[in-house]
Scaffold this motif. Structure first.
Motif, PDB file in Angstrom:
ATOM      1  N   VAL A  72       0.854  -1.189   0.000  1.00 36.20           N
ATOM      2  CA  VAL A  72       0.000   0.000   0.000  1.00 36.20           C
ATOM      3  C   VAL A  72       0.886   1.234   0.000  1.00 36.20           C
ATOM      4  O   VAL A  72       1.858   1.316   0.774  1.00 36.20           O
ATOM      5  N   GLY A  73       0.568   2.186  -0.862  1.00 42.74           N
ATOM      6  CA  GLY A  73       1.301   3.440  -0.908  1.00 42.74           C
ATOM      7  C   GLY A  73       0.451   4.591  -0.429  1.00 42.74           C
ATOM      8  O   GLY A  73      -0.707   4.749  -0.845  1.00 42.74           O
ATOM      9  N   LEU A  74       0.996   5.397   0.474  1.00 37.25           N
ATOM     10  CA  LEU A  74       0.298   6.578   0.987  1.00 37.25           C
ATOM     11  C   LEU A  74       0.761   7.800   0.207  1.00 37.25           C
ATOM     12  O   LEU A  74       1.966   8.057   0.112  1.00 37.25           O
ATOM     13  N   VAL A  75      -0.165   8.536  -0.350  1.00 37.17           N
ATOM     14  CA  VAL A  75       0.172   9.731  -1.123  1.00 37.17           C
ATOM     15  C   VAL A  75      -0.595  10.905  -0.553  1.00 37.17           C
ATOM     16  O   VAL A  75      -1.678  10.748   0.029  1.00 37.17           O
ATOM     17  N   GLY A  76      -0.036  12.077  -0.734  1.00 39.45           N
ATOM     18  CA  GLY A  76      -0.685  13.280  -0.238  1.00 39.45           C
ATOM     19  C   GLY A  76       0.276  14.442  -0.196  1.00 39.45           C
ATOM     20  O   GLY A  76       1.483  14.291  -0.420  1.00 39.45           O
ATOM     21  N   TYR A 103      -4.413  25.347   6.853  1.00 40.80           N
ATOM     22  CA  TYR A 103      -4.835  26.746   6.792  1.00 40.80           C
ATOM     23  C   TYR A 103      -4.238  27.451   5.577  1.00 40.80           C
ATOM     24  O   TYR A 103      -4.339  28.675   5.469  1.00 40.80           O
ATOM     25  N   GLU A 104      -3.626  26.710   4.674  1.00 41.16           N
ATOM     26  CA  GLU A 104      -3.053  27.321   3.487  1.00 41.16           C
ATOM     27  C   GLU A 104      -4.163  27.799   2.569  1.00 41.16           C
ATOM     28  O   GLU A 104      -5.159  27.086   2.350  1.00 41.16           O
ATOM     29  N   PRO A 105      -4.030  28.994   2.012  1.00 42.94           N
ATOM     30  CA  PRO A 105      -5.084  29.510   1.121  1.00 42.94           C
ATOM     31  C   PRO A 105      -5.175  28.687  -0.165  1.00 42.94           C
ATOM     32  O   PRO A 105      -4.174  28.217  -0.694  1.00 42.94           O
ATOM     33  N   GLY A 106      -6.386  28.508  -0.647  1.00 45.84           N
ATOM     34  CA  GLY A 106      -6.609  27.766  -1.887  1.00 45.84           C
ATOM     35  C   GLY A 106      -6.585  26.271  -1.724  1.00 45.84           C
ATOM     36  O   GLY A 106      -6.677  25.550  -2.724  1.00 45.84           O
ATOM     37  N   ARG A 107      -6.483  25.788  -0.495  1.00 45.54           N
ATOM     38  CA  ARG A 107      -6.428  24.355  -0.247  1.00 45.54           C
ATOM     39  C   ARG A 107      -7.754  23.880   0.320  1.00 45.54           C
ATOM     40  O   ARG A 107      -8.329  24.497   1.217  1.00 45.54           O
ATOM     41  N   ASP A 108      -8.254  22.773  -0.190  1.00 44.56           N
ATOM     42  CA  ASP A 108      -9.403  22.084   0.381  1.00 44.56           C
ATOM     43  C   ASP A 108      -9.271  20.615   0.006  1.00 44.56           C
ATOM     44  O   ASP A 108      -8.538  20.258  -0.923  1.00 44.56           O
ATOM     45  N   PRO A 109      -9.924  19.694   0.701  1.00 44.30           N
ATOM     46  CA  PRO A 109      -9.736  18.258   0.461  1.00 44.30           C
ATOM     47  C   PRO A 109     -10.000  17.831  -0.975  1.00 44.30           C
ATOM     48  O   PRO A 109      -9.243  17.023  -1.531  1.00 44.30           O
ATOM     49  N   VAL A 110     -11.044  18.345  -1.593  1.00 47.48           N
ATOM     50  CA  VAL A 110     -11.370  17.908  -2.955  1.00 47.48           C
ATOM     51  C   VAL A 110     -10.306  18.386  -3.934  1.00 47.48           C
ATOM     52  O   VAL A 110      -9.871  17.648  -4.838  1.00 47.48           O
ATOM     53  N   ILE A 119      -5.457  13.000   3.169  1.00 46.91           N
ATOM     54  CA  ILE A 119      -5.817  14.395   2.908  1.00 46.91           C
ATOM     55  C   ILE A 119      -5.899  15.143   4.227  1.00 46.91           C
ATOM     56  O   ILE A 119      -6.553  14.692   5.186  1.00 46.91           O
ATOM     57  N   ASP A 120      -5.228  16.268   4.260  1.00 48.19           N
ATOM     58  CA  ASP A 120      -5.190  17.110   5.461  1.00 48.19           C
ATOM     59  C   ASP A 120      -6.450  17.971   5.498  1.00 48.19           C
ATOM     60  O   ASP A 120      -6.632  18.865   4.660  1.00 48.19           O
ATOM     61  N   CYS A 121      -7.287  17.702   6.467  1.00 43.22           N
ATOM     62  CA  CYS A 121      -8.518  18.496   6.609  1.00 43.22           C
ATOM     63  C   CYS A 121      -8.337  19.679   7.554  1.00 43.22           C
ATOM     64  O   CYS A 121      -9.317  20.418   7.808  1.00 43.22           O
ATOM     65  N   ALA A 122      -7.129  19.879   8.091  1.00 42.52           N
ATOM     66  CA  ALA A 122      -6.912  20.962   9.045  1.00 42.52           C
ATOM     67  C   ALA A 122      -5.921  21.989   8.525  1.00 42.52           C
ATOM     68  O   ALA A 122      -5.391  22.788   9.309  1.00 42.52           O
ATOM     69  N   ASP A 135      -7.158  19.088  -3.221  1.00 41.88           N
ATOM     70  CA  ASP A 135      -5.946  18.292  -2.980  1.00 41.88           C
ATOM     71  C   ASP A 135      -6.046  16.929  -3.658  1.00 41.88           C
ATOM     72  O   ASP A 135      -5.077  16.446  -4.263  1.00 41.88           O
ATOM     73  N   LEU A 136      -7.217  16.292  -3.571  1.00 38.10           N
ATOM     74  CA  LEU A 136      -7.393  14.983  -4.196  1.00 38.10           C
ATOM     75  C   LEU A 136      -7.233  15.069  -5.708  1.00 38.10           C
ATOM     76  O   LEU A 136      -6.566  14.220  -6.321  1.00 38.10           O
ATOM     77  N   ASP A 137      -7.812  16.105  -6.315  1.00 37.75           N
ATOM     78  CA  ASP A 137      -7.704  16.256  -7.772  1.00 37.75           C
ATOM     79  C   ASP A 137      -6.259  16.492  -8.212  1.00 37.75           C
ATOM     80  O   ASP A 137      -5.806  15.959  -9.236  1.00 37.75           O
ATOM     81  N   ILE A 138      -5.520  17.280  -7.432  1.00 37.19           N
ATOM     82  CA  ILE A 138      -4.137  17.587  -7.806  1.00 37.19           C
ATOM     83  C   ILE A 138      -3.275  16.324  -7.734  1.00 37.19           C
ATOM     84  O   ILE A 138      -2.493  16.025  -8.652  1.00 37.19           O
ATOM     85  N   ILE A 139      -3.405  15.567  -6.650  1.00 36.27           N
ATOM     86  CA  ILE A 139      -2.588  14.353  -6.500  1.00 36.27           C
ATOM     87  C   ILE A 139      -2.961  13.329  -7.567  1.00 36.27           C
ATOM     88  O   ILE A 139      -2.081  12.674  -8.157  1.00 36.27           O
ATOM     89  N   GLU A 140      -4.238  13.184  -7.859  1.00 34.37           N
ATOM     90  CA  GLU A 140      -4.645  12.253  -8.916  1.00 34.37           C
ATOM     91  C   GLU A 140      -4.096  12.687 -10.272  1.00 34.37           C
ATOM     92  O   GLU A 140      -3.713  11.855 -11.104  1.00 34.37           O
ATOM     93  N   GLY A 141      -4.039  14.002 -10.484  1.00 28.73           N
ATOM     94  CA  GLY A 141      -3.456  14.490 -11.733  1.00 28.73           C
ATOM     95  C   GLY A 141      -1.980  14.152 -11.848  1.00 28.73           C
ATOM     96  O   GLY A 141      -1.493  13.798 -12.930  1.00 28.73           O
TER      97      GLY A 141
END
Length: 500
Positions: free
Chosen positions: A165-169, A252-259, A247-250, A261-267
């Motif tokens: 299993v590989g953890l990405v994020g 405080y970086e601007p422009g970051r949200d879970p969805v 995915i970090d749900c906490a 982040d998921l799209d960027i890593i999948e890309g």
């Protein structure tokens, strides 16, 4: 400059040992000064071998020392003594090492099992001594063959971590904390980006299933193009059976949200390629923080609508960790069951076909014809023969000419229009051996059945001649003094008759 402890890529220059030269020797003993050839063969050079060692996790040894060479074979000696073979060098590499040729890019091996090995630089063959070259027509060769040079090449070692299993994020998403919480791995953990600089491995036990988990550090947008650390470590998830998005749900970086982040890593995974068939899980991490828990409740339905299974996790409170580990174990079991069972490999040796005219050599015409052509002869066998020849020994050169004739090189040169005096170059590369073409050379035509024969075996030595002359003078003087015939043999006949 400090040398890193984790190295997953290394360039290595390897060289096999040279073969020992054959020996030219003639056996001598009392009353038998010319007892025939007894030169021994040279020993084979050692080889460089890569072998998997499960206890290794890095290629740092080859980062420190990037050249390795096996030992040479020893030359043969008289009295039929064979030269000792050179020792092989066994280089230990981690499991999951991909070996490729640095010059051509060809993948030579993918070492994934304990004990797997590959010879990356073969040692040269030892040369034959004159005893091995002796035949009924060539009773005492006055030459031996030289040992061949060992193989040399530059190889690229590339480590791809073996994990189920590989953890990405994104950095600081909590991947290292998650591995520390579900296994006994103790990676460095801090609250700043790029804390993790190397992949971390942990062994997880979930029920009856045991599997390994690895995190890929430093994935950010553009990682597949070289930004951040992900470009160097994306290959470590190529062998993973499943992928877990942490995915970090906490944040405080601007422009970051879970969805997002998921799209960027999948890309980035799609840009890297080859991971489309791996099942995915999503871990919405750090839900021990109230705002993060609320955000996880909001985005979870949207992510689940994409067909992904979502887990709310916290490494502080251990919330959701057991469910996540058992879900990962289920994916690993399914992937292992779907893989075909490994069968014992049957080694089949198939000689490579000879390209070109069907012969063991090819001939190309070069030049413009002014002052004669240059004929380039290429082929593994004639090139090897040239390397084995001592060109300071006329007998060895004549033996080489005979071998070429038997192979058919001379007939082929005559057939395609070569003329006497044309240059014939034999060997690959920019430094071939050049001969003047002389069809039916006298050295080959007149001495074909006697080449290398030692004339001393058929002629009387000077010391023997002198001893016989002295014996004759002694018997003549004795016969004159006793009034016997001058011939010693006749005197024996006279004495015998008188006794009768």
């Amino acid at each position: 400059m400090a040398i890193p402890s984790f190295v997953d890529r290394a360039t290595l220059r390897v060289s096999g040992g040279n073969g020992g030269h054959g020996c030219t020797s003639v056996h001598r003993e009392k009353f038998k000064p010319l007892g025939g050839p007894d030169g021994g063969n040279g020993g084979n050079g050692g080889s460089v071998v890569l072998r998997v060692d499960p206890g290794l996790t890095t290629l740092v040894d080859y980062h420190r020392q990037s050249q390795r060479r096996a030992t040479n074979g020893q030359p043969g000696e008289g009295d039929h003594k064979q030269g000792a073979n050179g020792g092989d060098i066994i280089l230990a590499v981690p499991e999951g090492t991909v070996v490729s040729d640095a010059d051509t890019g060809e993948v030579l091996a993918d070492l994934v099992g304990e004990g797997d090995e590959i010879v990356v630089a073969a040692g040269g063959k030892g040369g034959l001594g004159n005893a091995a070259l002796a035949t009924s027509a060539r009773k005492a060769p006055g030459f031996a063959l030289l040992g061949e040079e060992g193989e040399q090449r530059t190889i690229l070692l590339e480590l791809k971590v073996l994990a189920d299993v590989g953890l990405v994020g994104f950095p600081s998403a909590g991947k290292s904390s998650l591995i520390a919480a579900i296994s006994r791995a103790r990676p460095k953990i801090a609250d700043y980006p790029f804390t993790t600089l190397v992949p971390n491995l942990g062994v997880v036990v979930a029920g009856e299933t045991t599997y390994t988990v690895a995190d890929v550090p430093g994935l950010i947008e553009g990682a597949s193009e070289g930004r951040g650390l992900g470009f160097d470590f994306l290959r470590h998830i190529e062998r993973c059976q499943a992928i877990v998005h942490v995915i970090d749900c906490a944040t405080y970086e601007p422009g970051r949200d879970p969805v997002t982040d998921l799209d960027i890593i999948e890309g980035e995974l799609a840009a890297h390629g080859g991971l489309e068939d791996r099942p995915r899980l999503v871990a919405l991490n750090k839900v021990d923080i109230p705002d993060a828990a609320d955000l996880a409740d909001i985005v979870a339905p949207e992510i689940e609508a994409r067909g992904l299974k979502v887990f709310r996790t916290s490494t502080k409170s251990s919330e959701g960790l057991q469910a996540l580990t058992f879900a990962m174990a289920e994916l690993v079991r399914e992937r292992r069951a779907a893989q075909p069972k490994a069968e014992a490999q049957r080694i089949v040796i198939r000689p490579a076909p000879v390209a070109g005219t069907g012969r063991e050599f090819t001939i190309r015409r070069m030049g413009d014809g002014q002052g004669g052509f240059v004929w380039r002869v290429e082929g593994a066998k004639p090139e090897r023969w040239v390397k084995q020849t001592d060109f300071t020994n006329p007998e060895a050169v004549g033996y080489l000419a005979d071998r070429f004739t038997r192979l058919g090189i001379e007939d082929e040169l005559l057939r395609i229009g070569a003329r006497e005096g044309d240059a014939v170059a034999i060997g690959a590369g920019d430094d071939p051996v050049v001969f003047d073409f002389a069809p039916q050379m006298q050295s080959g035509a007149e001495l074909l059945t006697r080449r290398g024969d030692d004339d001393r075996l058929h002629s009387e030595r000077a010391s023997v001649t002198r001893r016989r002359e002295l014996d004759a003078e002694y018997h003549a003087a004795k016969a004159a003094a006793e009034g016997l015939p001058r011939d010693p043999k006749q005197s024996w006949r006279v004495d015998f008759n008188e006794e009768d």
